[in-house]
Write a protein that holds these residues in place. Structure first.
Motif, PDB file in Angstrom:
ATOM      1  N   TYR A 147      -5.561  -8.979-109.019  1.00 15.62           N
ATOM      2  CA  TYR A 147      -4.854  -7.702-109.035  1.00 15.62           C
ATOM      3  C   TYR A 147      -3.725  -7.711-108.017  1.00 15.62           C
ATOM      4  O   TYR A 147      -2.630  -7.215-108.286  1.00 15.62           O
ATOM      5  CB  TYR A 147      -5.834  -6.568-108.734  1.00 15.62           C
ATOM      6  CG  TYR A 147      -5.202  -5.189-108.795  1.00 15.62           C
ATOM      7  CD1 TYR A 147      -5.206  -4.460-109.978  1.00 15.62           C
ATOM      8  CD2 TYR A 147      -4.610  -4.615-107.662  1.00 15.62           C
ATOM      9  CE1 TYR A 147      -4.625  -3.202-110.046  1.00 15.62           C
ATOM     10  CE2 TYR A 147      -4.030  -3.358-107.719  1.00 15.62           C
ATOM     11  CZ  TYR A 147      -4.041  -2.646-108.912  1.00 15.62           C
ATOM     12  OH  TYR A 147      -3.470  -1.410-108.974  1.00 15.62           O
ATOM     13  N   GLU A 148      -3.981  -8.300-106.845  1.00 13.73           N
ATOM     14  CA  GLU A 148      -2.977  -8.328-105.787  1.00 13.73           C
ATOM     15  C   GLU A 148      -1.752  -9.127-106.241  1.00 13.73           C
ATOM     16  O   GLU A 148      -0.600  -8.723-106.007  1.00 13.73           O
ATOM     17  CB  GLU A 148      -3.559  -8.944-104.513  1.00 13.73           C
ATOM     18  CG  GLU A 148      -4.590  -8.081-103.800  1.00 13.73           C
ATOM     19  CD  GLU A 148      -5.930  -8.031-104.534  1.00 13.73           C
ATOM     20  OE1 GLU A 148      -6.192  -8.943-105.360  1.00 13.73           O
ATOM     21  OE2 GLU A 148      -6.699  -7.087-104.299  1.00 13.73           O
ATOM     22  N   TRP A 208      -0.828  -9.682-109.364  1.00 14.68           N
ATOM     23  CA  TRP A 208      -0.184  -8.916-110.432  1.00 14.68           C
ATOM     24  C   TRP A 208       0.668  -7.788-109.867  1.00 14.68           C
ATOM     25  O   TRP A 208       1.832  -7.625-110.227  1.00 14.68           O
ATOM     26  CB  TRP A 208      -1.252  -8.369-111.374  1.00 14.68           C
ATOM     27  CG  TRP A 208      -0.741  -7.451-112.441  1.00 14.68           C
ATOM     28  CD1 TRP A 208       0.277  -7.688-113.306  1.00 14.68           C
ATOM     29  CD2 TRP A 208      -1.235  -6.140-112.760  1.00 14.68           C
ATOM     30  NE1 TRP A 208       0.454  -6.621-114.159  1.00 14.68           N
ATOM     31  CE2 TRP A 208      -0.469  -5.654-113.839  1.00 14.68           C
ATOM     32  CE3 TRP A 208      -2.260  -5.348-112.255  1.00 14.68           C
ATOM     33  CZ2 TRP A 208      -0.685  -4.392-114.399  1.00 14.68           C
ATOM     34  CZ3 TRP A 208      -2.482  -4.109-112.818  1.00 14.68           C
ATOM     35  CH2 TRP A 208      -1.712  -3.636-113.882  1.00 14.68           C
ATOM     36  N   TRP A 209       0.076  -7.020-108.945  1.00 15.67           N
ATOM     37  CA  TRP A 209       0.786  -5.875-108.373  1.00 15.67           C
ATOM     38  C   TRP A 209       2.038  -6.333-107.631  1.00 15.67           C
ATOM     39  O   TRP A 209       3.097  -5.688-107.700  1.00 15.67           O
ATOM     40  CB  TRP A 209      -0.132  -5.091-107.442  1.00 15.67           C
ATOM     41  CG  TRP A 209       0.465  -3.794-106.967  1.00 15.67           C
ATOM     42  CD1 TRP A 209       1.039  -3.548-105.757  1.00 15.67           C
ATOM     43  CD2 TRP A 209       0.562  -2.577-107.708  1.00 15.67           C
ATOM     44  NE1 TRP A 209       1.480  -2.258-105.679  1.00 15.67           N
ATOM     45  CE2 TRP A 209       1.193  -1.619-106.872  1.00 15.67           C
ATOM     46  CE3 TRP A 209       0.174  -2.185-108.977  1.00 15.67           C
ATOM     47  CZ2 TRP A 209       1.459  -0.317-107.265  1.00 15.67           C
ATOM     48  CZ3 TRP A 209       0.420  -0.884-109.382  1.00 15.67           C
ATOM     49  CH2 TRP A 209       1.053   0.034-108.536  1.00 15.67           C
ATOM     50  N   GLN A 212       5.394  -0.533-111.395  1.00 16.65           N
ATOM     51  CA  GLN A 212       4.298  -0.021-110.574  1.00 16.65           C
ATOM     52  C   GLN A 212       4.105   1.480-110.804  1.00 16.65           C
ATOM     53  O   GLN A 212       2.975   1.969-110.885  1.00 16.65           O
ATOM     54  CB  GLN A 212       4.569  -0.299-109.086  1.00 16.65           C
ATOM     55  CG  GLN A 212       4.483  -1.764-108.709  1.00 16.65           C
ATOM     56  CD  GLN A 212       4.819  -2.001-107.248  1.00 16.65           C
ATOM     57  OE1 GLN A 212       5.329  -1.117-106.554  1.00 16.65           O
ATOM     58  NE2 GLN A 212       4.540  -3.205-106.760  1.00 16.65           N
ATOM     59  N   VAL A 214       2.275   1.998-114.077  1.00 14.03           N
ATOM     60  CA  VAL A 214       0.843   1.717-113.931  1.00 14.03           C
ATOM     61  C   VAL A 214       0.148   2.882-113.246  1.00 14.03           C
ATOM     62  O   VAL A 214      -0.946   3.301-113.651  1.00 14.03           O
ATOM     63  CB  VAL A 214       0.615   0.417-113.133  1.00 14.03           C
ATOM     64  CG1 VAL A 214      -0.867   0.242-112.819  1.00 14.03           C
ATOM     65  CG2 VAL A 214       1.132  -0.782-113.917  1.00 14.03           C
ATOM     66  N   SER A 215       0.778   3.438-112.210  1.00 16.91           N
ATOM     67  CA  SER A 215       0.183   4.560-111.479  1.00 16.91           C
ATOM     68  C   SER A 215       0.014   5.790-112.355  1.00 16.91           C
ATOM     69  O   SER A 215      -0.913   6.592-112.147  1.00 16.91           O
ATOM     70  CB  SER A 215       1.053   4.899-110.261  1.00 16.91           C
ATOM     71  OG  SER A 215       1.121   3.806-109.370  1.00 16.91           O
ATOM     72  N   GLU A 273      -2.983   4.591-115.028  1.00 17.90           N
ATOM     73  CA  GLU A 273      -4.290   4.271-114.460  1.00 17.90           C
ATOM     74  C   GLU A 273      -5.257   5.451-114.447  1.00 17.90           C
ATOM     75  O   GLU A 273      -6.431   5.300-114.826  1.00 17.90           O
ATOM     76  CB  GLU A 273      -4.111   3.704-113.043  1.00 17.90           C
ATOM     77  CG  GLU A 273      -5.192   2.720-112.661  1.00 17.90           C
ATOM     78  CD  GLU A 273      -4.883   2.011-111.344  1.00 17.90           C
ATOM     79  OE1 GLU A 273      -5.851   1.682-110.646  1.00 17.90           O
ATOM     80  OE2 GLU A 273      -3.688   1.808-111.037  1.00 17.90           O
ATOM     81  N   GLU A 286     -10.225  -2.597-109.573  1.00 23.91           N
ATOM     82  CA  GLU A 286      -8.843  -2.994-109.777  1.00 23.91           C
ATOM     83  C   GLU A 286      -8.756  -4.192-110.708  1.00 23.91           C
ATOM     84  O   GLU A 286      -7.838  -4.300-111.526  1.00 23.91           O
ATOM     85  CB  GLU A 286      -8.191  -3.311-108.431  1.00 23.91           C
ATOM     86  CG  GLU A 286      -7.973  -2.095-107.541  1.00 23.91           C
ATOM     87  CD  GLU A 286      -7.303  -2.446-106.238  1.00 23.91           C
ATOM     88  OE1 GLU A 286      -7.390  -3.641-105.842  1.00 23.91           O
ATOM     89  OE2 GLU A 286      -6.693  -1.564-105.612  1.00 23.91           O
ATOM     90  N   MET A 330      -6.510  -4.585-114.263  1.00 24.04           N
ATOM     91  CA  MET A 330      -5.619  -5.670-114.630  1.00 24.04           C
ATOM     92  C   MET A 330      -6.064  -6.326-115.934  1.00 24.04           C
ATOM     93  O   MET A 330      -5.243  -6.646-116.806  1.00 24.04           O
ATOM     94  CB  MET A 330      -5.573  -6.719-113.524  1.00 24.04           C
ATOM     95  CG  MET A 330      -4.529  -7.801-113.767  1.00 24.04           C
ATOM     96  SD  MET A 330      -4.646  -9.200-112.625  1.00 24.04           S
ATOM     97  CE  MET A 330      -6.048 -10.076-113.325  1.00 24.04           C
TER      98      MET A 330
END
Length: 303
Positions: A128-129, A131-132, A140, A143-144, A147, A157, A161
């Protein structure tokens, strides 16, 4: 009587039927393809959370597709779409790592392309890290917004993903479908490709209210019986190769001169190439490479 939660009634039904008709054409096309690309079943308005179009492929995997002509981020249909995708992802019948979720948009918007890219990067990331960190600020932000809509089923997380990694996004405006894709997705037949596409779209519309499903053999027979459509089966690859080989054999028997005169057409470029090939490089160790270029049919093979 219409089933609860059944066939869509919005104006996008025409677009949805058009996308379905594309896949009917691909399913009826006998061109050899890898099993993962060979459509063997198309179902419209399926009894599944994602119900617009459900595709089954020769390798056994399924794609659950949402086909939306126009949908605004944050609108009611947008919220429902993500809830349905989340339900499908967690359904017992959905096989993670094999089945796919798909969203087909009928308008070109920046947010749709941002969604496409963030899903592709989710599939290519190890964590995830990672990807982010690969996402742009607009991605981003998207996604926020999404989510929270699917958070109920995605507890970590890593699962978030994984969810996005299972989604394929395509942007196919209706004009692009009808003008660009139809000529390549419709199988060869005794009908113009637009006419065949129209017939297939009618078939989809007729069965959508009854949650219809299609397979190749019955559909081909129905087209033949009702509309006198004869689909052309392309020759086998082996047969094509043999024809090319036989053609080459015949050409080799032809003389390279005019009758028995021994006269043939000389080409100045041949002498230039021979002269270049025989010349020693100016400095020892130089590499000499030539590329012979011209338009198709200008005689490169003859030279």
């Amino acid at each position: 009587m219409r089933e609860p939660g059944g066939s869509t009634t919005q104006s996008g039904i025409w677009y949805q039927n058009s996308v379905s008709a594309l896949y009917l054409g691909r399913m009826c096309d006998a061109t050899a393809r890898p099993d993962c690309e060979q459509v063997v079943e198309v179902r419209v308005e399926a009894p599944t959370p994602v119900d617009d179009v459900v595709l089954k492929f020769a390798d056994g995997h399924r794609t659950y597709m949402e086909a939306k002509e126009a949908i605004a981020v944050g609108s009611g249909p947008w919220l429902k779409m993500w809830k349905d995708l989340d339900k499908q992802f967690h359904a017992d019948a959905f096989r993670r790592g094999k089945d796919r979720l798909s969203i087909c948009f009928g308008e070109s918007r920046n947010k749709y392309y941002a969604l496409k890219k963030l899903c592709e990067r989710a599939a290519d990331s190890q964590s995830y890290e990672e990807w982010w960190g690969r996402l742009t600020v607009p991605q981003q932000a998207l996604v926020s917004k999404i989510e929270p809509l699917v958070k109920s089923g995605l507890s970590t997380e890593a699962e978030v993903m994984t969810f996005f990694a299972h989604i394929d996004v395509v942007v196919w405006p209706l004009e692009h479908v009808e003008e660009t894709m139809v000529p390549y997705w419709m199988p060869a037949s005794n009908r113009p490709y637009r006419s065949l596409f129209s017939l297939l779209r009618d078939r989809v519309g007729g069965k959508a209210r009854r949650r219809g499903w299609f397979t190749s053999a019955p559909l081909r027979e129905d087209l033949r019986a009702r509309d006198e459509v004869v689909l052309v089966t392309p020759p086998e690859i082996a047969a094509l190769r043999e024809s090319v080989r036989a053609c080459g054999t015949i050409l080799k028997q032809h003389k390279r001169t005019f009758g028995n005169t021994g006269v043939r057409l000389e080409r100045d470029v041949v002498g230039e190439i021979v002269h270049w090939a025989r010349e020693a490089p100016e400095e020892e160790g130089d590499d000499c490479v030539a590329v012979f270029l011209d338009r198709a049919g200008m005689g490169k093979t003859v030279v």
